[in-house]
Design a protein around this motif. Sequence first.
Motif, mmCIF file in Angstrom:
data_model
loop_
_atom_site.group_PDB
_atom_site.id
_atom_site.type_symbol
_atom_site.label_atom_id
_atom_site.label_comp_id
_atom_site.label_asym_id
_atom_site.label_seq_id
_atom_site.Cartn_x
_atom_site.Cartn_y
_atom_site.Cartn_z
ATOM 1 N N ALA A 175 0.898 -1.114 -0.072
ATOM 2 C CA ALA A 175 0.074 0.000 -0.070
ATOM 3 C C ALA A 175 0.773 1.411 -0.092
ATOM 4 C CB ALA A 175 -0.983 0.141 1.110
ATOM 5 N N ILE A 219 1.975 1.725 -3.589
ATOM 6 C CA ILE A 219 1.019 2.390 -4.507
ATOM 7 C C ILE A 219 0.590 3.693 -4.315
ATOM 8 C CG2 ILE A 219 -1.228 1.926 -5.214
ATOM 9 C CD1 ILE A 219 -0.744 -1.288 -4.350
ATOM 10 N N TYR A 242 -3.532 -2.573 -8.091
ATOM 11 C CA TYR A 242 -4.438 -2.134 -7.052
ATOM 12 C C TYR A 242 -5.867 -2.705 -7.538
ATOM 13 C CZ TYR A 242 -7.425 0.291 -3.831
ATOM 14 O OH TYR A 242 -8.388 0.757 -2.974
ATOM 15 N N THR A 243 -6.280 -2.138 -8.946
ATOM 16 C CA THR A 243 -7.418 -2.310 -9.308
ATOM 17 C C THR A 243 -7.736 -4.056 -9.412
ATOM 18 O OG1 THR A 243 -7.203 -0.465 -10.608
ATOM 19 C CG2 THR A 243 -9.057 -2.089 -11.416
ATOM 20 N N VAL A 296 -4.597 -4.655 1.627
ATOM 21 C CA VAL A 296 -3.939 -3.714 0.841
ATOM 22 C C VAL A 296 -4.927 -2.312 0.517
ATOM 23 C CG1 VAL A 296 -2.819 -2.914 -1.821
ATOM 24 C CG2 VAL A 296 -2.439 -5.221 -0.432
ATOM 25 N N PHE A 297 -6.350 -2.647 0.320
ATOM 26 C CA PHE A 297 -7.245 -1.754 0.149
ATOM 27 C C PHE A 297 -7.252 -0.981 1.220
ATOM 28 C CE2 PHE A 297 -11.794 -0.708 1.075
ATOM 29 C CZ PHE A 297 -11.958 0.009 0.010
ATOM 30 N N ARG A 309 -4.066 1.047 1.965
ATOM 31 C CA ARG A 309 -3.736 2.171 0.869
ATOM 32 C C ARG A 309 -4.891 3.397 1.166
ATOM 33 N NH1 ARG A 309 -6.639 4.528 -2.986
ATOM 34 N NH2 ARG A 309 -5.789 5.216 -4.802
#
Length: 280
Positions: free
Chosen positions: A96, A99, A111-112, A158-159, A162
């Motif tokens: 994260a 990114i 990430y997508t 990660v979501f 981030r």
Amino acid sequence: MPERTQTARALRRRAPGLILITAAALYSVVPLLSMVSAALAPQGTFPSGLSWPSDPHWHNFVDAWNVANITTLLKSSTLIVLGVVPVAVLIATMAAYAIAVLEIPLGGVFYTVLVLTLTLPYEIVIVPLYEQTRAMGLLGTQWALILPLIGMNMPFAVFWMRAHFAGVPKELSEAAGMDGAGPWRALFHIHLPLARPAIASLALLMFLSTWNQFLLALVLIDDPNKRTMAGALQAFTTKYSTDQVLLNAGALLIMAPTILVFLVLQRHFVKALLQGSVKG
């Protein structure tokens, strides 16, 4: 009169929120109290509803502990949690940061793809995981659960991280760069201290999901003593009957560590949820 009017208006504004909070609390607490009352009933009975037994059988918790061999499962669950949570949190935090802060090439694409994997049904990966762990020679071991859980927790982790790093003002990184701090130094001295609530709350969520893992442990580990604590519930269910009293007692024993961990980390969890509302 003006003060009373303001107080009345304040109460009217707060009333809907208080009603919702009370309803949510009752929705959570009443089933828990029902489980406690059922766990204290005489063994062999079929308790229903919410009623405190006249003669509570506290030894049901001891019997449930022994019948389900919870001591062994407690050690196994602790080992699995220690193998999953720290590693997954570390990888997710680094990813994260790369990114959101470093803005690495193709970071947005990566990430997508991670976020899109959150839409996949959980059950769809069980068969591929079974075949992969068998090919790797890990089937039946605790590594068969640790490694997949690290990967399966990664998209949400990660979501989550981030979202935190994206909310940190870029001026902090720019100021650190002007002072001669590289990406690693900026991470350890600036971003990680600010990310403590987000990291603690993420660790809590991952602990809960790992501790309560049942289906994946049932498929990938054939030895009941190497599974998670949730597998202890099988000990109270047979082909022809279910011991409801010991089942409720065992479920409460399984829930106890998660409740304790949540009480310890709830301050960080609430702080992480409120971070976005206080920025700017």
